[in-house]
Design a protein around this motif. Structure first.
Motif, PDB file in Angstrom:
ATOM      1  N   MET A  85     -46.155  -0.619 -18.640  1.00 33.48           N
ATOM      2  CA  MET A  85     -46.532   0.730 -18.974  1.00 33.48           C
ATOM      3  C   MET A  85     -45.957   1.721 -17.957  1.00 33.48           C
ATOM      4  SD  MET A  85     -50.313   2.310 -19.311  1.00 33.48           S
ATOM      5  CE  MET A  85     -50.689   2.412 -21.025  1.00 33.48           C
ATOM      6  N   PHE A  86     -46.182   1.481 -16.648  1.00 38.13           N
ATOM      7  CA  PHE A  86     -45.649   2.357 -15.603  1.00 38.13           C
ATOM      8  C   PHE A  86     -44.126   2.347 -15.652  1.00 38.13           C
ATOM      9  CE2 PHE A  86     -44.537   2.944 -10.996  1.00 38.13           C
ATOM     10  CZ  PHE A  86     -44.844   4.289 -10.942  1.00 38.13           C
ATOM     11  N   ARG A  87     -43.560   1.159 -15.806  1.00 34.75           N
ATOM     12  CA  ARG A  87     -42.110   1.012 -15.889  1.00 34.75           C
ATOM     13  C   ARG A  87     -41.551   1.798 -17.066  1.00 34.75           C
ATOM     14  NH1 ARG A  87     -38.979  -2.027 -18.816  1.00 34.75           N
ATOM     15  NH2 ARG A  87     -36.927  -2.567 -18.083  1.00 34.75           N
ATOM     16  N   ASP A  88     -42.204   1.731 -18.226  1.00 35.03           N
ATOM     17  CA  ASP A  88     -41.747   2.462 -19.410  1.00 35.03           C
ATOM     18  C   ASP A  88     -41.796   3.968 -19.183  1.00 35.03           C
ATOM     19  OD1 ASP A  88     -41.314   0.073 -20.740  1.00 35.03           O
ATOM     20  OD2 ASP A  88     -43.313   0.070 -21.642  1.00 35.03           O
ATOM     21  N   ALA A  89     -42.842   4.440 -18.496  1.00 31.89           N
ATOM     22  CA  ALA A  89     -42.944   5.864 -18.181  1.00 31.89           C
ATOM     23  C   ALA A  89     -41.798   6.292 -17.267  1.00 31.89           C
ATOM     24  CB  ALA A  89     -44.283   6.165 -17.543  1.00 31.89           C
ATOM     25  N   LEU A  90     -41.451   5.438 -16.302  1.00 36.01           N
ATOM     26  CA  LEU A  90     -40.328   5.748 -15.424  1.00 36.01           C
ATOM     27  C   LEU A  90     -39.011   5.764 -16.188  1.00 36.01           C
ATOM     28  CD1 LEU A  90     -41.242   3.661 -12.258  1.00 36.01           C
ATOM     29  CD2 LEU A  90     -41.293   6.144 -12.490  1.00 36.01           C
ATOM     30  N   LEU A  91     -38.836   4.800 -17.081  1.00 40.03           N
ATOM     31  CA  LEU A  91     -37.610   4.743 -17.881  1.00 40.03           C
ATOM     32  C   LEU A  91     -37.394   6.032 -18.670  1.00 40.03           C
ATOM     33  CD1 LEU A  91     -37.529   1.125 -19.337  1.00 40.03           C
ATOM     34  CD2 LEU A  91     -35.702   2.251 -18.066  1.00 40.03           C
ATOM     35  N   SER A  92     -38.454   6.612 -19.164  1.00 39.70           N
ATOM     36  CA  SER A  92     -38.326   7.831 -19.959  1.00 39.70           C
ATOM     37  C   SER A  92     -37.948   9.039 -19.100  1.00 39.70           C
ATOM     38  CB  SER A  92     -39.634   8.119 -20.711  1.00 39.70           C
ATOM     39  OG  SER A  92     -40.643   8.533 -19.813  1.00 39.70           O
ATOM     40  N   ARG A  93     -38.021   8.903 -17.772  1.00 40.42           N
ATOM     41  CA  ARG A  93     -37.687   9.999 -16.856  1.00 40.42           C
ATOM     42  C   ARG A  93     -36.338   9.818 -16.167  1.00 40.42           C
ATOM     43  NH1 ARG A  93     -40.844  14.348 -17.833  1.00 40.42           N
ATOM     44  NH2 ARG A  93     -42.989  13.701 -18.098  1.00 40.42           N
ATOM     45  N   ALA A  94     -35.554   8.834 -16.581  1.00 39.69           N
ATOM     46  CA  ALA A  94     -34.239   8.601 -15.969  1.00 39.69           C
ATOM     47  C   ALA A  94     -33.394   9.863 -16.066  1.00 39.69           C
ATOM     48  CB  ALA A  94     -33.539   7.430 -16.647  1.00 39.69           C
ATOM     49  N   GLY A  95     -32.716  10.180 -14.977  1.00 40.77           N
ATOM     50  CA  GLY A  95     -31.870  11.361 -14.914  1.00 40.77           C
ATOM     51  C   GLY A  95     -32.585  12.599 -14.393  1.00 40.77           C
ATOM     52  N   GLU A  96     -33.890  12.499 -14.178  1.00 37.57           N
ATOM     53  CA  GLU A  96     -34.665  13.653 -13.714  1.00 37.57           C
ATOM     54  C   GLU A  96     -34.877  13.594 -12.204  1.00 37.57           C
ATOM     55  OE1 GLU A  96     -38.076  14.915 -15.943  1.00 37.57           O
ATOM     56  OE2 GLU A  96     -37.420  13.778 -17.689  1.00 37.57           O
ATOM     57  N   LEU A  97     -35.155  14.766 -11.631  1.00 37.93           N
ATOM     58  CA  LEU A  97     -35.463  14.867 -10.212  1.00 37.93           C
ATOM     59  C   LEU A  97     -36.905  14.428  -9.986  1.00 37.93           C
ATOM     60  CD1 LEU A  97     -34.484  15.796  -7.408  1.00 37.93           C
ATOM     61  CD2 LEU A  97     -35.374  18.068  -7.983  1.00 37.93           C
ATOM     62  N   VAL A  98     -37.103  13.460  -9.076  1.00 36.63           N
ATOM     63  CA  VAL A  98     -38.434  12.903  -8.835  1.00 36.63           C
ATOM     64  C   VAL A  98     -38.689  12.748  -7.337  1.00 36.63           C
ATOM     65  CG1 VAL A  98     -38.498  11.616 -11.024  1.00 36.63           C
ATOM     66  CG2 VAL A  98     -37.616  10.508  -8.965  1.00 36.63           C
ATOM     67  N   GLN A  99     -39.954  12.602  -7.001  1.00 35.46           N
ATOM     68  CA  GLN A  99     -40.379  12.152  -5.682  1.00 35.46           C
ATOM     69  C   GLN A  99     -41.115  10.841  -5.883  1.00 35.46           C
ATOM     70  OE1 GLN A  99     -42.822  15.264  -3.980  1.00 35.46           O
ATOM     71  NE2 GLN A  99     -41.187  15.790  -2.559  1.00 35.46           N
ATOM     72  N   VAL A 100     -40.688   9.818  -5.161  1.00 33.44           N
ATOM     73  CA  VAL A 100     -41.360   8.525  -5.200  1.00 33.44           C
ATOM     74  C   VAL A 100     -42.131   8.385  -3.896  1.00 33.44           C
ATOM     75  CG1 VAL A 100     -41.029   6.027  -5.248  1.00 33.44           C
ATOM     76  CG2 VAL A 100     -39.639   7.495  -6.718  1.00 33.44           C
ATOM     77  N   ILE A 101     -43.432   8.193  -4.016  1.00 36.29           N
ATOM     78  CA  ILE A 101     -44.283   8.122  -2.845  1.00 36.29           C
ATOM     79  C   ILE A 101     -44.739   6.674  -2.652  1.00 36.29           C
ATOM     80  CG2 ILE A 101     -46.507   8.842  -1.886  1.00 36.29           C
ATOM     81  CD1 ILE A 101     -44.590  11.071  -4.238  1.00 36.29           C
ATOM     82  N   THR A 102     -44.517   6.158  -1.445  1.00 36.85           N
ATOM     83  CA  THR A 102     -45.012   4.839  -1.067  1.00 36.85           C
ATOM     84  C   THR A 102     -45.979   5.031   0.100  1.00 36.85           C
ATOM     85  OG1 THR A 102     -43.347   4.328   0.614  1.00 36.85           O
ATOM     86  CG2 THR A 102     -42.759   3.847  -1.686  1.00 36.85           C
ATOM     87  N   ALA A 103     -46.523   3.956   0.608  1.00 38.29           N
ATOM     88  CA  ALA A 103     -47.453   4.050   1.730  1.00 38.29           C
ATOM     89  C   ALA A 103     -46.775   4.545   3.006  1.00 38.29           C
ATOM     90  CB  ALA A 103     -48.108   2.700   1.983  1.00 38.29           C
ATOM     91  N   VAL A 104     -45.456   4.400   3.099  1.00 34.73           N
ATOM     92  CA  VAL A 104     -44.767   4.740   4.347  1.00 34.73           C
ATOM     93  C   VAL A 104     -43.725   5.845   4.243  1.00 34.73           C
ATOM     94  CG1 VAL A 104     -45.164   2.489   5.406  1.00 34.73           C
ATOM     95  CG2 VAL A 104     -43.119   2.863   4.029  1.00 34.73           C
ATOM     96  N   GLU A 105     -43.378   6.269   3.030  1.00 36.70           N
ATOM     97  CA  GLU A 105     -42.353   7.307   2.926  1.00 36.70           C
ATOM     98  C   GLU A 105     -42.386   8.030   1.589  1.00 36.70           C
ATOM     99  OE1 GLU A 105     -38.288   5.804   2.996  1.00 36.70           O
ATOM    100  OE2 GLU A 105     -38.969   3.961   2.084  1.00 36.70           O
ATOM    101  N   VAL A 106     -41.707   9.170   1.567  1.00 34.41           N
ATOM    102  CA  VAL A 106     -41.509   9.943   0.343  1.00 34.41           C
ATOM    103  C   VAL A 106     -40.009  10.037   0.125  1.00 34.41           C
ATOM    104  CG1 VAL A 106     -41.817  12.172  -0.782  1.00 34.41           C
ATOM    105  CG2 VAL A 106     -43.611  11.282   0.705  1.00 34.41           C
ATOM    106  N   ILE A 107     -39.549   9.643  -1.060  1.00 38.79           N
ATOM    107  CA  ILE A 107     -38.128   9.661  -1.393  1.00 38.79           C
ATOM    108  C   ILE A 107     -37.930  10.649  -2.528  1.00 38.79           C
ATOM    109  CG2 ILE A 107     -36.167   8.274  -2.162  1.00 38.79           C
ATOM    110  CD1 ILE A 107     -38.151   5.868  -1.195  1.00 38.79           C
ATOM    111  N   THR A 108     -37.066  11.624  -2.307  1.00 39.35           N
ATOM    112  CA  THR A 108     -36.797  12.647  -3.311  1.00 39.35           C
ATOM    113  C   THR A 108     -35.352  12.513  -3.766  1.00 39.35           C
ATOM    114  OG1 THR A 108     -38.362  14.140  -2.251  1.00 39.35           O
ATOM    115  CG2 THR A 108     -36.799  15.126  -3.783  1.00 39.35           C
ATOM    116  N   GLY A 109     -35.153  12.525  -5.083  1.00 43.15           N
ATOM    117  CA  GLY A 109     -33.804  12.444  -5.615  1.00 43.15           C
ATOM    118  C   GLY A 109     -33.821  12.275  -7.117  1.00 43.15           C
ATOM    119  N   THR A 110     -32.661  11.951  -7.654  1.00 44.32           N
ATOM    120  CA  THR A 110     -32.503  11.751  -9.089  1.00 44.32           C
ATOM    121  C   THR A 110     -32.772  10.295  -9.437  1.00 44.32           C
ATOM    122  OG1 THR A 110     -30.838  13.487  -9.149  1.00 44.32           O
ATOM    123  CG2 THR A 110     -30.904  11.990 -11.027  1.00 44.32           C
TER     124      THR A 110
END
Length: 65
Positions: free
Chosen positions: A1-26
């Motif tokens: 389910m989470f993976r499918d939601a991410l797949l639908s956002r491919a090509g978009e600008l996102v921030q991925v938050i983990t316990a140790v860092e924030v990654i911003t990009g496409t």
């Protein structure tokens, strides 16, 4: 389910938050276990970098546009 939601956002600008860092990009790609994000260094020193993040370590994803 989470993976499918991410797949639908491919090509978009996102921030991925983990316990140790924030990654911003496409969001470039989503596989069974990972996401690939193309980041750019600020203030643009050097070429963009593709960062691979394992899905189990992602706390949440913010879609920026």
């Amino acid at each position: 389910m989470f993976r499918d939601a991410l797949l639908s956002r491919a090509g978009e600008l996102v921030q991925v938050i983990t316990a140790v860092e924030v990654i911003t990009g496409t969001l470039l790609a989503v596989t069974e276990d990972t996401v690939i994000i193309r980041t750019s260094s600020v203030p643009s020193y050097g070429p963009p970098e593709d960062v691979i993040v394992r899905i189990p370590v992602i706390s949440y994803v913010r879609v920026l546009g």
